[in-house]
Design an enzyme around this catalytic site. Structure first.
Site, PDB file in Angstrom:
ATOM      1  N   HIS A  92      -7.583  -9.614   5.423  1.00 24.11           N
ATOM      2  CA  HIS A  92      -7.626  -8.463   4.507  1.00 24.11           C
ATOM      3  C   HIS A  92      -6.194  -8.068   4.107  1.00 24.11           C
ATOM      4  CE1 HIS A  92      -9.204  -4.217   3.510  1.00 24.11           C
ATOM      5  NE2 HIS A  92      -7.902  -4.023   3.600  1.00 24.11           N
ATOM      6  N   GLU A  93      -5.287  -8.041   5.088  1.00 28.15           N
ATOM      7  CA  GLU A  93      -3.895  -7.639   4.807  1.00 28.15           C
ATOM      8  C   GLU A  93      -3.168  -8.696   3.984  1.00 28.15           C
ATOM      9  OE1 GLU A  93      -3.515  -4.715   5.296  1.00 28.15           O
ATOM     10  OE2 GLU A  93      -4.923  -4.298   6.907  1.00 28.15           O
ATOM     11  N   GLN A 129       0.826  -1.223   0.000  1.00 24.85           N
ATOM     12  CA  GLN A 129       0.000   0.000   0.000  1.00 24.85           C
ATOM     13  C   GLN A 129       0.855   1.266   0.000  1.00 24.85           C
ATOM     14  OE1 GLN A 129      -2.709  -1.660   3.297  1.00 24.85           O
ATOM     15  NE2 GLN A 129      -4.096  -0.366   2.139  1.00 24.85           N
TER      16      GLN A 129
HETATM   17  O1  GNR Z   1      -8.422   0.649   8.475  1.00 25.28           O
HETATM   18  C1  GNR Z   1      -8.907  -0.391   8.035  1.00 25.28           C
HETATM   19  N1  GNR Z   1     -10.076  -0.853   8.551  1.00 25.28           N
HETATM   20  C2  GNR Z   1     -10.604  -2.110   8.266  1.00 25.28           C
HETATM   21  C3  GNR Z   1     -11.912  -2.355   8.666  1.00 25.28           C
HETATM   22  C4  GNR Z   1     -12.494  -3.586   8.424  1.00 25.28           C
HETATM   23  C5  GNR Z   1     -11.770  -4.567   7.793  1.00 25.28           C
HETATM   24  C6  GNR Z   1     -10.472  -4.329   7.369  1.00 25.28           C
HETATM   25  C7  GNR Z   1      -9.893  -3.104   7.614  1.00 25.28           C
HETATM   26  S1  GNR Z   1      -8.250  -2.833   7.125  1.00 25.28           S
HETATM   27  C8  GNR Z   1      -8.256  -1.089   6.897  1.00 25.28           C
HETATM   28  C9  GNR Z   1      -6.864  -0.571   6.609  1.00 25.28           C
HETATM   29  C10 GNR Z   1      -6.371  -1.164   5.313  1.00 25.28           C
HETATM   30  O2  GNR Z   1      -6.700  -0.787   4.225  1.00 25.28           O
HETATM   31  N2  GNR Z   1      -5.543  -2.169   5.410  1.00 25.28           N
HETATM   32  O3  GNR Z   1      -5.079  -2.774   4.294  1.00 25.28           O
HETATM   33 NI    NI Z   2      -6.623  -2.538   2.835  1.00 23.60          NI
END
Ligand code: GNR
Ligand code: NI
Length: 174
Positions: free
Chosen positions: A136-137, A51
């Site tokens: 998600h990451e 990112q």
């Molecule tokens: O800040 C973030 N909040 C979030 C909320 C719900 C599920 C995943 C996230 S990750 C996100 C930050 C981000 O973009 N990480 O890649």
């Molecule tokens: Ni993200």
């Protein structure tokens, strides 16, 4: 520590597959410090190196509610060992998909192996928001964004909106 620029969709760099880190050295730690500072300022609860344009398999997280009590977590070369069969739904957002949110289903629990800030091998079991965030990451490391789980129509509407916003910003800056 340095705050870095967060890339946003549509940017082809976000679709790159990140490569494993071969040694957790001082430069890796400097990168993790910069990622954390960038994430706190944004603000967000997680950030993958890609990112900020660095295609390395590194993620940082901090899901603590209280900004006074920081609880940073660092994962180098994270690998999902297993996930639960049952899913959980969270409204997800992404610093690389600004202003867009959607409910996404993912396994409720996940078990990961990784190297920590000092390069030591660790395993970690998470559930709920933390498990969602780790997944998600780790998706970012494969070039996957949460909008990829939406219908083609919803996804293309979001990408169209973000491209327009980017063009508009460029017009103002230039
Ligand atoms: O800040 C973030 N909040 C979030 C909320 C719900 C599920 C995943 C996230 S990750 C996100 C930050 C981000 O973009 N990480 O890649
Ligand atoms: Ni993200």
């Amino acid at each position: 520590m340095t705050v870095r620029k967060i890339l946003t969709e549509p940017d082809p760099i976000l679709r790159q597959k990140s490569q494993p880190v071969d040694k957790v050295d001082d430069l890796t730690r400097k990168l993790m410090d910069d990622m954390l500072e960038t994430m706190y300022l944004a603000p967000g609860i997680g950030l993958a190196a890609i990112q900020i344009g660095v295609p390395k398999r590194i993620i940082v997280l901090d899901i603590s509610k209280d900004p006074e009590k920081k609880e940073p977590m660092y994962f180098v070369n994270p690998v999902i060992v297993s996930t639960s069969k049952n899913n959980i739904t969270y409204e997800e957002g992404c610093l690389s998909v600004p202003g867009q949110f959607a409910e996404i289903d993912r396994p409720d629990r996940c078990h990961v192996k990784y190297l920590d800030y000092n390069g030591n091998y660790k395993e970690f079991k998470s559930e709920g928001l933390l498990a969602t965030c780790i997944q998600h990451e780790i998706d970012h490391l494969e070039g996957i964004l949460f909008i990829d789980y939406l219908s083609n129509l919803k996804k293309s509407m979001i990408i169209k909106k973000l491209s327009k916003q980017k063009k508009e910003l460029e017009r103002i800056v230039v």
